[in-house]
Design a protein around this motif. Structure first.
Motif, PDB file in Angstrom:
ATOM      1  N   GLY A 238       0.753  -1.298  -0.053  1.00  0.00           N
ATOM      2  CA  GLY A 238      -0.210  -0.044   0.124  1.00  0.00           C
ATOM      3  C   GLY A 238       0.693   1.314   0.025  1.00  0.00           C
ATOM      4  N   ARG A 239       1.985   1.247  -0.426  1.00  0.00           N
ATOM      5  CA  ARG A 239       2.782   2.293  -0.386  1.00  0.00           C
ATOM      6  C   ARG A 239       3.711   2.173  -2.102  1.00  0.00           C
ATOM      7  N   TYR A 240       3.716   3.519  -2.602  1.00  0.00           N
ATOM      8  CA  TYR A 240       3.971   3.765  -4.038  1.00  0.00           C
ATOM      9  C   TYR A 240       5.018   4.741  -4.359  1.00  0.00           C
ATOM     10  N   PRO A 241       6.367   4.365  -4.053  1.00  0.00           N
ATOM     11  CA  PRO A 241       7.047   5.222  -4.261  1.00  0.00           C
ATOM     12  C   PRO A 241       7.361   5.907  -5.648  1.00  0.00           C
ATOM     13  N   GLY A 242       7.349   6.860  -6.143  1.00  0.00           N
ATOM     14  CA  GLY A 242       7.272   7.276  -7.369  1.00  0.00           C
ATOM     15  C   GLY A 242       8.805   7.653  -7.859  1.00  0.00           C
ATOM     16  N   ALA A 292       1.508   2.155 -10.023  1.00  0.00           N
ATOM     17  CA  ALA A 292       0.850   1.071  -9.004  1.00  0.00           C
ATOM     18  C   ALA A 292      -0.393   1.845  -8.139  1.00  0.00           C
ATOM     19  N   SER A 293      -0.166   3.097  -7.907  1.00  0.00           N
ATOM     20  CA  SER A 293      -1.064   3.735  -7.050  1.00  0.00           C
ATOM     21  C   SER A 293      -2.465   3.706  -7.671  1.00  0.00           C
ATOM     22  N   VAL A 294      -2.585   3.690  -9.166  1.00  0.00           N
ATOM     23  CA  VAL A 294      -3.793   3.736  -9.646  1.00  0.00           C
ATOM     24  C   VAL A 294      -4.719   2.444  -9.136  1.00  0.00           C
ATOM     25  N   ILE A 295      -4.154   1.629  -8.571  1.00  0.00           N
ATOM     26  CA  ILE A 295      -5.182   0.543  -7.986  1.00  0.00           C
ATOM     27  C   ILE A 295      -5.994   1.091  -6.966  1.00  0.00           C
ATOM     28  N   GLU A 296      -5.630   2.170  -6.296  1.00  0.00           N
ATOM     29  CA  GLU A 296      -6.575   2.574  -5.071  1.00  0.00           C
ATOM     30  C   GLU A 296      -7.877   3.308  -5.656  1.00  0.00           C
ATOM     31  N   VAL A 297      -7.761   3.814  -7.003  1.00  0.00           N
ATOM     32  CA  VAL A 297      -9.211   4.121  -7.487  1.00  0.00           C
ATOM     33  C   VAL A 297      -9.796   2.952  -8.117  1.00  0.00           C
ATOM     34  N   PRO A 301     -14.034   1.084  -2.199  1.00  0.00           N
ATOM     35  CA  PRO A 301     -13.556   2.096  -1.195  1.00  0.00           C
ATOM     36  C   PRO A 301     -13.571   1.124   0.079  1.00  0.00           C
ATOM     37  N   GLY A 302     -12.287   1.365   1.101  1.00  0.00           N
ATOM     38  CA  GLY A 302     -12.168   0.560   1.956  1.00  0.00           C
ATOM     39  C   GLY A 302     -11.490  -0.784   2.036  1.00  0.00           C
ATOM     40  N   ALA A 303     -11.125  -1.245   0.653  1.00  0.00           N
ATOM     41  CA  ALA A 303     -10.708  -2.693   0.565  1.00  0.00           C
ATOM     42  C   ALA A 303      -9.103  -2.655   1.080  1.00  0.00           C
ATOM     43  N   PRO A 304      -8.878  -3.991   1.653  1.00  0.00           N
ATOM     44  CA  PRO A 304      -7.666  -3.889   2.264  1.00  0.00           C
ATOM     45  C   PRO A 304      -6.454  -3.905   1.195  1.00  0.00           C
ATOM     46  N   ALA A 305      -5.168  -3.711   1.488  1.00  0.00           N
ATOM     47  CA  ALA A 305      -4.246  -3.697   0.477  1.00  0.00           C
ATOM     48  C   ALA A 305      -3.982  -5.034   0.265  1.00  0.00           C
ATOM     49  N   THR A 306      -3.938  -6.065   1.153  1.00  0.00           N
ATOM     50  CA  THR A 306      -3.578  -7.538   1.072  1.00  0.00           C
ATOM     51  C   THR A 306      -4.812  -8.273   1.610  1.00  0.00           C
TER      52      THR A 306
END
Length: 307
Positions: A238-242, A292-297, A301-306
């Motif tokens: 759940g972390r997306y270093p650019g 990879a952060s595009v997965i957040e949209v 909403p509220g879905a766990p990262a794993t």
């Protein structure tokens, strides 16, 4: 006798039954026969069994006879309703008890979970499967068959299942094979669509599709696969270093694709959809994060990262 000179035991291919002889079911039966497995087949339309009978398969007159013939029963029919129509009478008569049911019928993860419970209630081991090839690829060790559910069923019948393709076990949850199957098909269609769009753009200026595809495949198997390998742990964490290319940078890049397509009369709805999705990610605060952060949209909403 010296142990080094002891001959290896000869394993006789175990019997198997195939329920359903559409194009895929026929390919499954043929692959089993090619590997020497005594194979029983049944199909609602008996005429479809002729090709397998000519190859040495035993054609059962009824589903009950087909199930009784083998410890391993592979089902590949139109849908789950058809599967229950065929197997419910057999199960109610006790014919599934002690059998290993490998279900290769396409359906949803939820249907697979329900089928596993149904099989257990009738005394059968259950393995759900996803066939990651078309019928001509069945029998090739390069083609994946995804399985989930009873690992004991997989290991007991591994030689027969390996005759169909490379068996890949995903875990004990019966719905996993169907879930992976659906997601992988989505990946395939999205890849095809992107390739065809790129091909339309490039061929508009003269280069043939074969030239573009040769370069595209090198890009996909090299850089793009590397990006996916890098991004997967980011998604899990759940972390997306650019630190390679940010979403904002890629929004600018896709603008160039939209311009190139429009200038050549190529439909722009696909790249515009991708751009809109990236812009949603940027608006959500991910503009300086990796793609990879595009997965957040995309997630609920509220879905766990794993899992």
């Amino acid at each position: 006798m010296n142990a080094q000179n002891t001959p290896s035991p000869v394993t006789t291919p175990a019997p198997a039954t195939v329920i359903g002889l559409g194009n895929m079911g026929s390919a499954l039966a043929a692959a089993l026969l090619d590997r020497g497995h005594p194979t029983t087949v049944w199909n609602r339309t008996p005429e479809k069994a002729k090709a397998q009978a000519d190859r040495g398969a035993h054609v059962a007159a009824t589903p009950a006879e087909a199930v009784a013939a083998s410890g391993l029963v592979l089902a590949c029919v139109l849908d789950y309703d058809a599967l229950h129509t065929v197997l419910d009478p057999v199960a109610e008569a006790g014919g599934l008890a002690g059998k290993s049911l490998v279900n290769l019928t396409s359906g949803s993860p939820e249907q697979a979970e329900e089928m596993a419970a149904w099989a257990a209630a009738h005394g059968a081991g259950y393995l759900d499967g996803g066939i990651m090839t078309t019928p001509p690829g069945v029998g090739s060790p390069e083609m994946m068959f995804l399985y989930s559910g009873s690992e004991a069923v997989l290991e007991t019948h591994r030689p027969a299942l390996a005759a169909l393709g490379d068996p890949l076990y995903l875990g004990a949850r019966p719905g996993l094979a169907s879930l992976y199957d659906s997601a992988l098909l989505g990946l395939m269609w999205a890849t095809f669509a992107g390739w065809l769009h790129g091909t339309a753009v490039v061929t508009a200026d003269g280069p043939p599709a074969t030239d573009f595809t040769r370069v595209a495949l090198r890009w996909l198997t090299g850089a793009v696969s590397g990006f996916m390998t890098t991004y997967a742990p980011q998604v899990d964490a759940g972390r997306y270093p650019g630190d390679d290319a940010t979403v904002d940078v890629q929004i600018t890049a896709i603008d160039h694709l939209v311009h190139a397509a429009r200038a050549r009369g190529v439909d722009t709805s696909l790249p515009e959809l991708l751009r809109a999705t990236m812009e949603r990610a940027a608006a959500a605060g991910h503009g300086q994060d990796s793609f990879a952060s595009v997965i957040e949209v995309l997630r609920a909403p509220g879905a766990p990262a794993t899992p």
